[in-house]
Motif scaffolding. Sequence first.
Motif, PDB file in Angstrom:
ATOM      1  N   UNK A 108     -15.017   4.384  17.355  1.00  0.00           N
ATOM      2  CA  UNK A 108     -13.893   4.844  16.537  1.00  0.00           C
ATOM      3  C   UNK A 108     -13.661   3.904  15.365  1.00  0.00           C
ATOM      4  N   UNK A 109     -13.782   2.626  15.604  1.00  0.00           N
ATOM      5  CA  UNK A 109     -13.538   1.637  14.546  1.00  0.00           C
ATOM      6  C   UNK A 109     -14.552   1.755  13.418  1.00  0.00           C
ATOM      7  N   UNK A 110     -15.766   2.144  13.739  1.00  0.00           N
ATOM      8  CA  UNK A 110     -16.805   2.278  12.703  1.00  0.00           C
ATOM      9  C   UNK A 110     -16.493   3.406  11.715  1.00  0.00           C
ATOM     10  N   UNK A 111     -15.648   4.339  12.134  1.00  0.00           N
ATOM     11  CA  UNK A 111     -15.313   5.473  11.260  1.00  0.00           C
ATOM     12  C   UNK A 111     -14.143   5.170  10.326  1.00  0.00           C
ATOM     13  N   UNK A 163       0.858  -1.185   0.000  1.00  0.00           N
ATOM     14  CA  UNK A 163       0.000   0.000   0.000  1.00  0.00           C
ATOM     15  C   UNK A 163       0.897   1.238   0.000  1.00  0.00           C
ATOM     16  N   UNK A 164       0.703   2.094  -0.985  1.00  0.00           N
ATOM     17  CA  UNK A 164       1.504   3.321  -1.039  1.00  0.00           C
ATOM     18  C   UNK A 164       0.632   4.573  -0.931  1.00  0.00           C
ATOM     19  N   UNK A 165      -0.656   4.431  -1.205  1.00  0.00           N
ATOM     20  CA  UNK A 165      -1.578   5.569  -1.179  1.00  0.00           C
ATOM     21  C   UNK A 165      -2.463   5.469   0.057  1.00  0.00           C
ATOM     22  N   UNK A 166      -2.197   6.322   1.034  1.00  0.00           N
ATOM     23  CA  UNK A 166      -2.963   6.257   2.278  1.00  0.00           C
ATOM     24  C   UNK A 166      -4.391   6.765   2.118  1.00  0.00           C
ATOM     25  N   UNK A 167      -4.708   7.366   0.972  1.00  0.00           N
ATOM     26  CA  UNK A 167      -6.069   7.832   0.729  1.00  0.00           C
ATOM     27  C   UNK A 167      -6.968   6.711   0.202  1.00  0.00           C
ATOM     28  N   UNK A 168      -6.380   5.565  -0.138  1.00  0.00           N
ATOM     29  CA  UNK A 168      -7.181   4.440  -0.624  1.00  0.00           C
ATOM     30  C   UNK A 168      -8.138   3.966   0.456  1.00  0.00           C
ATOM     31  N   UNK A 169      -9.303   3.523   0.027  1.00  0.00           N
ATOM     32  CA  UNK A 169     -10.208   2.894   0.980  1.00  0.00           C
ATOM     33  C   UNK A 169      -9.608   1.547   1.365  1.00  0.00           C
ATOM     34  N   UNK A 170      -9.964   1.074   2.532  1.00  0.00           N
ATOM     35  CA  UNK A 170      -9.461  -0.236   2.954  1.00  0.00           C
ATOM     36  C   UNK A 170      -9.932  -1.314   1.981  1.00  0.00           C
TER      37      UNK A 170
END
Length: 81
Positions: free
Chosen positions: A60-63, A22-29
């Motif tokens: 927090x996890x739900x977000x 993973x290089x793009x932290x903006x990607x959705x999980x």
Amino acid sequence: MDAGEILDLMNLVVTKRGLPAISDMALSTRDAKFRSLDFSEVALRIEDKIGRELSFDAAEMRRIVTVKDVVDFFTEASRAA
């Protein structure tokens, strides 16, 4: 732990499954193919490194939606007393 260390652990887990790092932290999980099982494995690895259990707040996890959300979550959780 800092964000870079956590991303490294995430990449260790996903590359072990034959997926690209993973290089793009903006990607959705979802787009990063980072599953809940991966989340659990990273949590266990962090606990091993810091020598204590992490405390999770379900709200927090739900977000969590993006890779950055995961990194931020674990960064904060690893710092909490």
